[in-house]
Design a protein around this motif. Structure first.
Motif, PDB file in Angstrom:
ATOM      1  N   UNK A  33      22.558  14.681  42.861  1.00 12.71           N
ATOM      2  CA  UNK A  33      21.249  14.382  43.690  1.00 12.71           C
ATOM      3  C   UNK A  33      20.665  13.178  43.190  1.00 12.71           C
ATOM      4  N   UNK A  34      21.495  12.216  42.664  1.00 13.30           N
ATOM      5  CA  UNK A  34      20.615  11.043  42.336  1.00 13.30           C
ATOM      6  C   UNK A  34      20.202  10.133  43.576  1.00 13.30           C
ATOM      7  N   UNK A  35      21.130  10.325  44.832  1.00 13.18           N
ATOM      8  CA  UNK A  35      20.952   9.420  45.937  1.00 13.18           C
ATOM      9  C   UNK A  35      19.393  10.072  46.524  1.00 13.18           C
ATOM     10  N   UNK A  36      19.093  11.447  46.169  1.00 17.26           N
ATOM     11  CA  UNK A  36      17.758  11.712  46.760  1.00 17.26           C
ATOM     12  C   UNK A  36      16.647  11.418  45.927  1.00 17.26           C
ATOM     13  N   UNK A  39      15.194   7.180  42.758  1.00 21.43           N
ATOM     14  CA  UNK A  39      14.488   6.002  43.311  1.00 21.43           C
ATOM     15  C   UNK A  39      13.317   6.720  43.394  1.00 21.43           C
ATOM     16  N   UNK A  40      13.035   7.889  44.018  1.00 22.15           N
ATOM     17  CA  UNK A  40      11.594   8.585  44.150  1.00 22.15           C
ATOM     18  C   UNK A  40      11.027   8.841  42.842  1.00 22.15           C
ATOM     19  N   UNK A 130       4.183  15.405  38.981  1.00 24.31           N
ATOM     20  CA  UNK A 130       5.364  15.340  37.795  1.00 24.31           C
ATOM     21  C   UNK A 130       6.280  16.974  37.925  1.00 24.31           C
ATOM     22  N   UNK A 131       5.480  17.933  37.578  1.00 24.07           N
ATOM     23  CA  UNK A 131       6.285  19.012  37.733  1.00 24.07           C
ATOM     24  C   UNK A 131       6.712  19.634  39.097  1.00 24.07           C
ATOM     25  N   UNK A 132       5.933  19.283  39.921  1.00 29.04           N
ATOM     26  CA  UNK A 132       6.374  19.688  41.421  1.00 29.04           C
ATOM     27  C   UNK A 132       7.666  18.891  41.693  1.00 29.04           C
ATOM     28  N   UNK A 133       7.597  17.708  41.221  1.00 29.14           N
ATOM     29  CA  UNK A 133       8.990  17.029  41.544  1.00 29.14           C
ATOM     30  C   UNK A 133       9.968  17.598  40.749  1.00 29.14           C
ATOM     31  N   UNK A 134       9.769  17.876  39.639  1.00 27.66           N
ATOM     32  CA  UNK A 134      11.175  18.370  38.783  1.00 27.66           C
ATOM     33  C   UNK A 134      11.584  19.896  39.575  1.00 27.66           C
ATOM     34  N   UNK A 136      11.485  20.455  42.585  1.00 30.91           N
ATOM     35  CA  UNK A 136      12.311  20.079  43.720  1.00 30.91           C
ATOM     36  C   UNK A 136      13.674  19.711  43.277  1.00 30.91           C
ATOM     37  N   UNK A 137      13.827  19.031  42.320  1.00 30.79           N
ATOM     38  CA  UNK A 137      15.097  18.697  41.777  1.00 30.79           C
ATOM     39  C   UNK A 137      15.818  20.053  41.271  1.00 30.79           C
ATOM     40  N   UNK A 138      15.147  21.006  40.839  1.00 31.64           N
ATOM     41  CA  UNK A 138      15.702  22.193  40.188  1.00 31.64           C
ATOM     42  C   UNK A 138      16.303  22.899  41.760  1.00 31.64           C
ATOM     43  N   UNK A 139      15.510  23.067  42.648  1.00 37.17           N
ATOM     44  CA  UNK A 139      15.826  23.590  43.633  1.00 37.17           C
ATOM     45  C   UNK A 139      16.952  23.274  44.577  1.00 37.17           C
TER      46      UNK A 139
END
Length: 352
Positions: A33-36, A39-40, A130-134, A136-139
């Motif tokens: 999921x690097x494409x998503x 960069x963000x 920071x934590x909400x972003x991570x 989203x990655x986990x989901x």
């Protein structure tokens, strides 16, 4: 989700985080999921200091790298091998997080999810991104986690247990508000270092990392030194000189100027090197830009004193002269099994 699946999800998060470092951020095409997200996340790191003036890119990168090193299959296996994690009905666990250093509540977040429970997170106003972003990655890696992770801004509701972190003042509020729920309530703690006078420059420079990382805002930062009578601080000041750039950060410099002025107006005797003041004091909790020190007569008596103050201390740093102490320079690199306040979070979650 099986335990193996959950572990693999966090290993993937560790792989994602491993791409980001202060001097060599490199996009790995094999990371999911690097494409998503790549960069963000890089943009979020750069913007972190605008959200919280203490969250410099250097310190955010340090936190990210620390977690990338922790979230490996080997570390997760070693950590969880001490427990029997059986499938059970998920509980709703509320987290009230601090915001003094980047991702300070991530271990609690990880512990709740790895035990199969649902997490309800109330972030600190100082660390809302920071934590909400991570999460989203986990989901994105495991969509089934979407129903297990909730962030709330208002009142906490519909939870079975709570882990809350704050100051000694807020802990009294937490204890009253959550009195009818199983809880871990974390209060203020400090870390100390014990010197014997024979430390070399490398050890004392490493001690500087324990003092200055995150500007000294963490409970694992050394805020007090125990030194033998007659100790000469010259070698210490020389060894920590490489941290002098800390004074160029405005928020730190403002605290240095203010606290130094308060000390001087109170006629306290200070040692000062232009970016850190050292003051003899019985307390463990020194203000930002200052470290307290206290003389000791002999190590056995000091060991007894520190043992009796265990509930006030997060870490003890030494070259090995004190039992269960941490090596110089390692306070901000805890292992997954190094629990805050020495309270086993996993055991707590398994007994609810």
């Amino acid at each position: 989700m099986t335990l193996e699946t959950k572990k693999n999800v966090f290993v993937e998060l560790g792989n994602f985080l491993s791409q980001f470092s202060e001097n060599n951020t490199t996009k790995n095409p094999n990371v999911l999921h690097n494409e998503t997200f790549f960069d963000a996340f890089q943009e979020l790191i750069i913007l972190s200091q605008s959200h919280n003036g203490w969250y410099t890119p250097e310190n955010v990168y340090f936190s990210i790298q620390s977690w990338s090193k922790a979230l490996t299959e080997e570390n997760l296996d070693q950590w969880l091998s001490a427990y029997t994690l059986e499938i059970q009905k998920p509980k709703n666990i509320a987290l009230v997080l601090a915001g003094n250093i980047p991702l300070v509540g991530f271990h609690d977040f990880l512990s709740v999810l790895i035990t199969g429970n649902n997490v309800i997170v109330k972030t600190s106003s100082n660390d809302q991104h920071l934590l909400p972003f991570l999460a989203k990655y986990l989901i994105a890696v495991a969509p089934e986690l979407k129903n297990q992770i909730t962030f709330v801004e208002g009142k906490l509701e519909n939870f079975d247990a709570v882990i809350a972190t704050g100051s000694n003042n807020t802990s009294r509020y937490f204890e009253y508000y959550f009195k009818d729920k199983p809880s871990i309530i974390r209060k203020s703690r400090n870390s100390v270092a014990v010197l014997i006078g024979t430390e070399n420059k490398e050890e004392l420079t490493a001690l500087g990392e324990d003092i200055f990382r995150y500007f000294g805002l963490g409970c694992r930062n050394v805020s007090k030194l125990f030194v033998p009578k007659g100790y000469n601080f010259d070698a210490f000041f020389e060894a920590i000189f490489e941290y002098q750039d800390v004074i160029h950060y405005e928020k730190y410099a403002n605290n240095y100027d203010y606290n130094k002025a308060v000390f001087l107006m109170s006629n306290f005797k200070l040692l000062d090197n232009g970016f850190l003041t050292i003051k003899e004091d019985q307390s463990h909790a020194s203000p930002i830009s200052s470290v307290f020190y206290e003389y000791y007569d002999d190590l056995p008596a000091l060991q007894t004193k520190l043992d009796s103050e265990n509930e006030l201390l997060q870490c003890i740093v030494s070259g090995g002269c004190i039992e269960k102490s941490i090596s110089f320079g390692q306070t901000q690199n805890p292992q997954l099994w190094d629990y805050a306040d020495n309270i086993d979070t996993i055991s707590f979650l398994l007994t609810i």
